[in-house]
Design an enzyme around this catalytic site. Sequence first.
Site, mmCIF file in Angstrom:
data_model
loop_
_atom_site.group_PDB
_atom_site.id
_atom_site.type_symbol
_atom_site.label_atom_id
_atom_site.label_comp_id
_atom_site.label_asym_id
_atom_site.label_seq_id
_atom_site.Cartn_x
_atom_site.Cartn_y
_atom_site.Cartn_z
ATOM 1 N N ARG A 209 0.953 -1.129 0.048
ATOM 2 C CA ARG A 209 0.045 -0.049 0.126
ATOM 3 C C ARG A 209 0.958 1.017 -0.119
ATOM 4 O O ARG A 209 2.127 1.237 0.663
ATOM 5 C CB ARG A 209 -0.784 0.065 1.366
ATOM 6 C CG ARG A 209 -2.125 -1.042 1.057
ATOM 7 C CD ARG A 209 -3.185 -0.531 0.091
ATOM 8 N NE ARG A 209 -4.280 -1.412 0.068
ATOM 9 C CZ ARG A 209 -4.550 -2.598 -0.709
ATOM 10 N NH1 ARG A 209 -3.462 -2.858 -1.690
ATOM 11 N NH2 ARG A 209 -5.594 -3.060 -0.892
ATOM 12 N N ASP A 238 4.557 0.234 -7.179
ATOM 13 C CA ASP A 238 3.401 0.066 -7.818
ATOM 14 C C ASP A 238 2.306 0.687 -7.041
ATOM 15 O O ASP A 238 1.020 0.752 -7.633
ATOM 16 C CB ASP A 238 3.179 -1.605 -7.766
ATOM 17 C CG ASP A 238 1.603 -2.135 -8.093
ATOM 18 O OD1 ASP A 238 1.560 -1.826 -9.395
ATOM 19 O OD2 ASP A 238 0.815 -2.457 -7.450
ATOM 20 N N GLU A 243 -2.980 7.784 -3.992
ATOM 21 C CA GLU A 243 -3.381 7.519 -5.340
ATOM 22 C C GLU A 243 -4.998 7.480 -5.317
ATOM 23 O O GLU A 243 -5.453 7.483 -4.322
ATOM 24 C CB GLU A 243 -2.795 6.047 -5.660
ATOM 25 C CG GLU A 243 -3.570 4.837 -4.895
ATOM 26 C CD GLU A 243 -2.792 3.388 -5.086
ATOM 27 O OE1 GLU A 243 -1.549 3.668 -4.957
ATOM 28 O OE2 GLU A 243 -3.463 2.693 -5.500
ATOM 29 N N HIS A 260 -0.886 0.531 -9.402
ATOM 30 C CA HIS A 260 -1.389 -0.543 -8.453
ATOM 31 C C HIS A 260 -2.050 -1.912 -9.244
ATOM 32 O O HIS A 260 -3.239 -2.040 -8.917
ATOM 33 C CB HIS A 260 -2.770 0.286 -7.724
ATOM 34 C CG HIS A 260 -2.927 -0.492 -6.331
ATOM 35 N ND1 HIS A 260 -3.510 -0.011 -5.487
ATOM 36 C CD2 HIS A 260 -3.042 -1.589 -5.984
ATOM 37 C CE1 HIS A 260 -3.549 -0.762 -4.417
ATOM 38 N NE2 HIS A 260 -3.578 -2.003 -4.865
HETATM 39 N N1 LIG Z 1 -0.231 -4.000 -5.330
HETATM 40 C C1 LIG Z 1 -1.001 -5.027 -5.332
HETATM 41 O O1 LIG Z 1 -1.873 -5.299 -6.408
HETATM 42 C C2 LIG Z 1 -1.347 -5.777 -4.184
HETATM 43 C C3 LIG Z 1 -2.151 -7.096 -4.285
HETATM 44 C C4 LIG Z 1 -2.208 -7.885 -3.133
HETATM 45 C C5 LIG Z 1 -2.015 -7.356 -1.939
HETATM 46 N N2 LIG Z 1 -1.380 -6.124 -1.839
HETATM 47 C C6 LIG Z 1 -1.291 -5.694 -0.568
HETATM 48 O O2 LIG Z 1 -0.291 -6.339 -0.029
HETATM 49 C C7 LIG Z 1 -0.633 -6.653 1.372
HETATM 50 C C8 LIG Z 1 -0.048 -8.082 1.959
HETATM 51 O O3 LIG Z 1 -0.797 -9.103 0.993
HETATM 52 P P1 LIG Z 1 -0.994 -10.511 1.474
HETATM 53 O O4 LIG Z 1 -1.976 -11.187 0.585
HETATM 54 O O5 LIG Z 1 0.330 -10.870 1.836
HETATM 55 O O6 LIG Z 1 -1.547 -10.066 3.006
HETATM 56 P P2 LIG Z 1 -1.552 -11.098 4.191
HETATM 57 O O7 LIG Z 1 -2.507 -10.470 5.274
HETATM 58 O O8 LIG Z 1 -1.461 -12.479 3.965
HETATM 59 O O9 LIG Z 1 -0.125 -10.659 4.825
HETATM 60 C C9 LIG Z 1 0.449 -9.707 5.497
HETATM 61 C C10 LIG Z 1 1.576 -9.990 6.209
HETATM 62 O O10 LIG Z 1 2.055 -8.780 6.677
HETATM 63 C C11 LIG Z 1 2.510 -9.041 8.368
HETATM 64 N N3 LIG Z 1 2.707 -7.696 8.943
HETATM 65 C C12 LIG Z 1 1.931 -6.810 9.368
HETATM 66 N N4 LIG Z 1 2.508 -6.017 9.910
HETATM 67 C C13 LIG Z 1 3.711 -5.959 9.712
HETATM 68 C C14 LIG Z 1 5.197 -5.247 9.881
HETATM 69 N N5 LIG Z 1 5.086 -4.127 10.770
HETATM 70 N N6 LIG Z 1 6.249 -5.830 9.639
HETATM 71 C C15 LIG Z 1 6.387 -7.046 9.206
HETATM 72 N N7 LIG Z 1 5.294 -7.542 8.835
HETATM 73 C C16 LIG Z 1 3.844 -7.234 9.097
HETATM 74 C C17 LIG Z 1 1.355 -9.838 8.754
HETATM 75 O O11 LIG Z 1 1.659 -10.511 9.707
HETATM 76 C C18 LIG Z 1 1.238 -10.760 7.583
HETATM 77 O O12 LIG Z 1 1.827 -12.066 7.774
HETATM 78 C C19 LIG Z 1 -2.066 -6.707 1.284
HETATM 79 O O13 LIG Z 1 -2.745 -6.325 2.676
HETATM 80 C C20 LIG Z 1 -2.436 -5.603 0.504
HETATM 81 O O14 LIG Z 1 -2.679 -4.246 1.117
HETATM 82 C C21 LIG Z 1 -1.231 -5.238 -2.868
HETATM 83 O O1 LIG Z 2 -5.006 -5.863 -2.128
HETATM 84 C C1 LIG Z 2 -5.311 -6.104 -2.878
HETATM 85 O O2 LIG Z 2 -5.745 -7.325 -3.333
HETATM 86 C C2 LIG Z 2 -4.823 -5.416 -4.184
HETATM 87 O O3 LIG Z 2 -4.153 -4.338 -3.763
HETATM 88 C C3 LIG Z 2 -6.153 -4.635 -4.904
HETATM 89 O O4 LIG Z 2 -6.856 -5.667 -5.252
HETATM 90 C C4 LIG Z 2 -5.488 -3.970 -6.124
HETATM 91 O O5 LIG Z 2 -6.716 -3.879 -7.148
HETATM 92 P P1 LIG Z 2 -8.171 -3.144 -6.734
HETATM 93 O O6 LIG Z 2 -8.879 -3.688 -6.006
HETATM 94 O O7 LIG Z 2 -7.524 -1.804 -6.431
HETATM 95 O O8 LIG Z 2 -8.902 -3.360 -8.224
#
Ligand SMILES: NC(=O)c1ccc[n+]([C@@H]2O[C@H](COP(=O)([O-])OP(=O)(O)OC[C@H]3O[C@@H](n4cnc5c(N)ncnc54)[C@H](O)[C@@H]3O)[C@@H](O)[C@H]2O)c1
Ligand SMILES: O=C(O)[C@H](O)[C@H](O)COP(=O)(O)O
Length: 390
Positions: A209, A238, A243, A260
């Site tokens: 994020r 990304d 944003e 993103h």
């Molecule tokens: N750019 C994208 O398209 C995209 C896609 C998927 C997810 N995301 C983002 O990425 C994040 C992670 O995705 P995920 O599916 O692995 O989530 P998830 O919940 O499976 O994993 C997140 C991990 O981060 C850890 N965490 C929390 N606070 C922390 C800290 N201060 N230091 C280190 N680790 C910490 C948690 O313990 C957890 O294991 C999501 O919350 C979302 O915001 C972005």
């Molecule tokens: O948290 C996620 O899964 C992704 O960051 C997110 O879904 C990106 O795509 P959007 O939902 O903004 O279309």
Amino acid sequence: MKILIDENMPYAEALFSDLGEVISKPGRTMTAEDLVDVDALMIRSVTKVNEALLAKANKLKFVGTATAGQDHVNDALLADRGIFFTAAPGCNKVGVAEYVLSSLMVLGQQQGFSLFDKTVGIIGAGNVGSYLAKCLDALGVRYLLNDPLKAEQGDPRSFHSIEELQAQCDVITTHTPITREGRYPTHHLVDEAFLAALKPGAILINAARGPVVDNQALKRALQASQIGEGKHLTAVLDVFEHEPQVDLDLLPLLAFATPHVAGYGLEGKARGTTMVYNSFCEFLGVDKQVEAASLLPTAPVPYVTLSGKWDEPTLFSLTQLVYDVRRDDGLFRREMCATQAGSPEMASAFDRMRKNYWDRREYSAITVAGEPHFGLESLADLGFTVEERP
Ligand SMILES: NC(=O)c1ccc[n+]([C@@H]2O[C@H](COP(=O)([O-])OP(=O)(O)OC[C@H]3O[C@@H](n4cnc5c(N)ncnc54)[C@H](O)[C@@H]3O)[C@@H](O)[C@H]2O)c1
Ligand SMILES: O=C(O)[C@H](O)[C@H](O)COP(=O)(O)O
């Protein structure tokens, strides 16, 4: 039954039409008025589910987000109102990991290093971080995990402090949610002090994020790096603070910048939609479940035959055939630079690129064929479908 869905949710209209009347709207601009008489709401990350949005939600019983991140939803508020909430954890972990791998392989080619010589620091060892670690294991690339929450929960993997990552890692990639409270908040986790402690030449990637990285501090560090002051740093973003607005002074300093879309593979979106659809069917007591794979078309290049054991250039070709970060980076820069910072046109361009996103696939969409000693096992561990030939 009325089901309101974000128009940027592939496969949703066809699937949910089976269950009720579907109304499709842009997620970012949904209003309280849109929720009048609506029974179920299916969203992505751009719809803020809060008091204001729910003000006129007289019939709402179910909210599903087809995303991994859940920071856009006030789940306590939904629980208070007796509205069922579901998300799609892990739906796009493969896409994000492949985004990181593409960024590193292209940077390796541009800067003249081998990914195999690098140590990668993964902050956040949840779905995305763990899947990325699995890919690095497949390739034999060294990595260190940081996740104090998992460590405290007794996860048996070996975890390292931020200081250890900063001292040892050539690459640091963030995969945490955005949090502002608790013992380990991630808001501005990467700040001026964090950046100052990185190894010279370090690469920072944020596909989590935007506000996990202090964008102003990053801009200052990259500006210093460009004029030969401070350490030489490379950054890939990304996600951005504020944003769909993007800082046009930060943009040219980034090695790669994308709107993103790290997790925007077709498979990931199909998984997100079907996870929410399946959960909604269960909620309704309807005996239907859909497999994401059943919705997917054949990839443009579905089959590749190796002529020998793969090496780094072949790995580059194979992975970039599926996803090359430069494609999104090029279009994003053109679109953003054609608009004024802070303008509604910039926000529209950001969202347009996401809405009209191309049919990006995951490695699994390609079958790689070859003899058993060609290293197919590591390619399978990396996610490719493989076919052994005698
Ligand atoms: N750019 C994208 O398209 C995209 C896609 C998927 C997810 N995301 C983002 O990425 C994040 C992670 O995705 P995920 O599916 O692995 O989530 P998830 O919940 O499976 O994993 C997140 C991990 O981060 C850890 N965490 C929390 N606070 C922390 C800290 N201060 N230091 C280190 N680790 C910490 C948690 O313990 C957890 O294991 C999501 O919350 C979302 O915001 C972005
Ligand atoms: O948290 C996620 O899964 C992704 O960051 C997110 O879904 C990106 O795509 P959007 O939902 O903004 O279309």
